[in-house]
Write a protein that holds these residues in place. Structure first.
Motif, PDB file in Angstrom:
ATOM      1  N   ASP A   1       0.801  -1.220   0.000  1.00  0.00           N
ATOM      2  CA  ASP A   1       0.000   0.000   0.000  1.00  0.00           C
ATOM      3  C   ASP A   1       0.838   1.277   0.000  1.00  0.00           C
ATOM      4  N   GLU A   2       1.794   1.370   0.951  1.00  0.00           N
ATOM      5  CA  GLU A   2       2.567   2.598   1.061  1.00  0.00           C
ATOM      6  C   GLU A   2       3.347   2.882  -0.215  1.00  0.00           C
ATOM      7  N   HIS A   3       3.872   1.835  -0.823  1.00  0.00           N
ATOM      8  CA  HIS A   3       4.676   2.002  -2.028  1.00  0.00           C
ATOM      9  C   HIS A   3       3.817   2.449  -3.213  1.00  0.00           C
ATOM     10  N   LEU A   4       2.631   1.850  -3.334  1.00  0.00           N
ATOM     11  CA  LEU A   4       1.718   2.271  -4.401  1.00  0.00           C
ATOM     12  C   LEU A   4       1.301   3.724  -4.224  1.00  0.00           C
ATOM     13  N   SER A   5       1.019   4.116  -2.990  1.00  0.00           N
ATOM     14  CA  SER A   5       0.584   5.487  -2.730  1.00  0.00           C
ATOM     15  C   SER A   5       1.678   6.490  -3.054  1.00  0.00           C
ATOM     16  N   ILE A   6       2.883   6.242  -2.538  1.00  0.00           N
ATOM     17  CA  ILE A   6       3.937   7.239  -2.729  1.00  0.00           C
ATOM     18  C   ILE A   6       4.353   7.332  -4.190  1.00  0.00           C
ATOM     19  N   THR A   7       4.375   6.207  -4.909  1.00  0.00           N
ATOM     20  CA  THR A   7       4.747   6.273  -6.325  1.00  0.00           C
ATOM     21  C   THR A   7       3.673   6.998  -7.134  1.00  0.00           C
ATOM     22  N   GLN A   8       2.411   6.816  -6.763  1.00  0.00           N
ATOM     23  CA  GLN A   8       1.332   7.514  -7.456  1.00  0.00           C
ATOM     24  C   GLN A   8       1.487   9.030  -7.301  1.00  0.00           C
ATOM     25  N   TYR A   9       1.752   9.478  -6.076  1.00  0.00           N
ATOM     26  CA  TYR A   9       1.824  10.909  -5.824  1.00  0.00           C
ATOM     27  C   TYR A   9       3.107  11.530  -6.389  1.00  0.00           C
ATOM     28  N   LEU A  10       4.231  10.864  -6.195  1.00  0.00           N
ATOM     29  CA  LEU A  10       5.484  11.425  -6.697  1.00  0.00           C
ATOM     30  C   LEU A  10       5.508  11.455  -8.220  1.00  0.00           C
ATOM     31  N   SER A  11       4.878  10.462  -8.835  1.00  0.00           N
ATOM     32  CA  SER A  11       4.860  10.419 -10.303  1.00  0.00           C
ATOM     33  C   SER A  11       4.051  11.558 -10.899  1.00  0.00           C
ATOM     34  N   ALA A  12       3.218  12.207 -10.072  1.00  0.00           N
ATOM     35  CA  ALA A  12       2.445  13.353 -10.551  1.00  0.00           C
ATOM     36  C   ALA A  12       3.325  14.565 -10.784  1.00  0.00           C
ATOM     37  N   ALA A  13       4.540  14.559 -10.193  1.00  0.00           N
ATOM     38  CA  ALA A  13       5.439  15.705 -10.330  1.00  0.00           C
ATOM     39  C   ALA A  13       6.862  15.206 -10.545  1.00  0.00           C
ATOM     40  N   PRO A  14       7.148  14.636 -11.721  1.00  0.00           N
ATOM     41  CA  PRO A  14       8.481  14.094 -11.992  1.00  0.00           C
ATOM     42  C   PRO A  14       9.527  15.216 -12.027  1.00  0.00           C
ATOM     43  N   PRO A  15      10.847  14.856 -11.935  1.00  0.00           N
ATOM     44  CA  PRO A  15      11.363  13.496 -12.003  1.00  0.00           C
ATOM     45  C   PRO A  15      11.386  12.807 -10.644  1.00  0.00           C
ATOM     46  N   VAL A  16      11.211  11.497 -10.678  1.00  0.00           N
ATOM     47  CA  VAL A  16      11.338  10.646  -9.496  1.00  0.00           C
ATOM     48  C   VAL A  16      12.089   9.399  -9.911  1.00  0.00           C
ATOM     49  N   ALA A  17      12.952   8.904  -9.046  1.00  0.00           N
ATOM     50  CA  ALA A  17      13.723   7.697  -9.342  1.00  0.00           C
ATOM     51  C   ALA A  17      14.005   6.977  -8.028  1.00  0.00           C
ATOM     52  N   ALA A  18      14.480   5.745  -8.137  1.00  0.00           N
ATOM     53  CA  ALA A  18      14.673   4.903  -6.952  1.00  0.00           C
ATOM     54  C   ALA A  18      16.118   4.461  -6.818  1.00  0.00           C
ATOM     55  N   VAL A  19      16.534   4.311  -5.559  1.00  0.00           N
ATOM     56  CA  VAL A  19      17.782   3.633  -5.214  1.00  0.00           C
ATOM     57  C   VAL A  19      17.396   2.351  -4.490  1.00  0.00           C
ATOM     58  N   ILE A  20      17.904   1.227  -4.970  1.00  0.00           N
ATOM     59  CA  ILE A  20      17.581  -0.080  -4.398  1.00  0.00           C
ATOM     60  C   ILE A  20      18.703  -0.503  -3.458  1.00  0.00           C
TER      61      ILE A  20
END
Length: 314
Positions: A182-201
């Motif tokens: 849930d948390e991951h889906l929510s944060i990616t949805q919101y951050l993707s509304a205002a790119p750029p966004v990227a991940a460090v694994i």
């Protein structure tokens, strides 16, 4: 971005797709009827407010793993401190680990409380150019347990991205809980509304960690989040007394190096396990300033430099 439900089948088309609930992959999915009805496609009424709030943040970085205990919170705090060594840059840390917030303690702000104004919640500043927001600041006691179901946690994440007055930031690092839920889906949805966004694994060398990290890489690719690269944490332990280097978590399947090759991603760094870093996080002190020449400090600074270079080339 097509949102993928938590319990979706492997080839879920996403709730925003025209094939939602109708594709062959949807057969047997518990969400099939509601997806086919189109009810999941209703736009979030707050998405414009979130987009406007995040528009003043240049670069958004998700710190992800899928596995607990690999050092995501330490990595988030150390990379934030490394990026903030440049006085000309403004850096923020958003802690969305709702049930296990660590950033107030790690960044030395555990006693602080959030204040609100007409422009929203004010983040806590741990230095002139490093701010942090966490649910930990909203609890009466560090021992309080947050016992919430998914929708309430998601609502809290929305408040963090909609209502926190970060001002203008160069980098916002997001400390996430383990998993792809849930948390991951929510944060990616919101951050993707205002790119750029990227991940460090973040991973550790042993196969039991890599199993979950591979799932996190798959998650990022399903939700169209670019991956900057992989950081292998706790690669070796260097004794502070005798300087002997030991692989405490043997890389039986090649560790982060082989994972990066298999996933066709950059290996951003391999970090030594230094007990002084853990002590600094417990005490909320800045290890990078206290031990600037330590191998761990140099490694964190090197990863931060690669993150800067990634965004400069985008």
């Amino acid at each position: 971005m097509d949102s993928v439900p938590e319990n979706a089948p492997e080839h879920c088309p996403g709730t925003d797709s025209d094939a939602a609930g109708k594709a062959s992959a949807c057969a047997g999915c518990p969400n099939q009827n509601i997806c086919a009805s189109g009810e999941t496609k209703a736009p979030d009424p707050d998405i414009d407010a979130v987009k406007e709030r995040l528009s003043t943040i240049k670069h958004k970085i998700l710190i992800l793993s899928g596995k607990g205990g690999v050092g995501k919170s330490t990595m988030t705090a150390m990379l934030a401190r490394a990026l903030a060594l440049d006085d000309s840059k403004e850096v923020g840390v958003l802690d969305i680990d709702i049930c296990g917030p660590s950033q107030p303690r790690v960044l030395g702000a555990e006693e602080e409380k959030v204040h609100s104004s007409g422009t929203g919640w004010s983040p806590i500043y741990v230095s002139e150019n490093l701010a942090v927001m966490s649910i930990g600041f909203l609890l009466n006691s560090p021992d309080d347990a947050v016992i919430w179901r998914g929708p309430k946690k998601n609502g809290m994440i929305k408040q963090f991205v909609r209502d926190v007055d970060w001002g203008s930031l160069d980098y916002l690092l997001v400390d996430t809980p383990p998993g792809t839920s849930d948390e991951h889906l929510s944060i990616t949805q919101y951050l993707s509304a205002a790119p750029p966004v990227a991940a460090v694994i973040v991973t550790t060398p042993q196969e039991v960690a890599l199993l979950d990290v591979r799932k996190e890489i798959t998650f990022c690719r399903k939700v169209n989040i670019p991956i900057i690269g992989i950081v292998e944490n706790m690669t070796t332990f260097v004794c502070p007394k005798c300087k002997v280097e030991t692989a405490i978590f043997p890389a039986t399947t090649g560790g982060g190096t082989q994972l990066a090759i298999d996933a066709e991603l950059p290996l951003l760094g391999q970090l030594v396990l230094d007990p002084r870093v853990a002590r600094a996080c417990d005490n909320g002190t800045n290890f990078l300033l206290d031990e600037p020449d330590a191998p761990a400090s140099l490694a964190f600074k090197n990863v931060a430099q690669k993150i800067r270079e990634y965004f400069e080339t985008q």
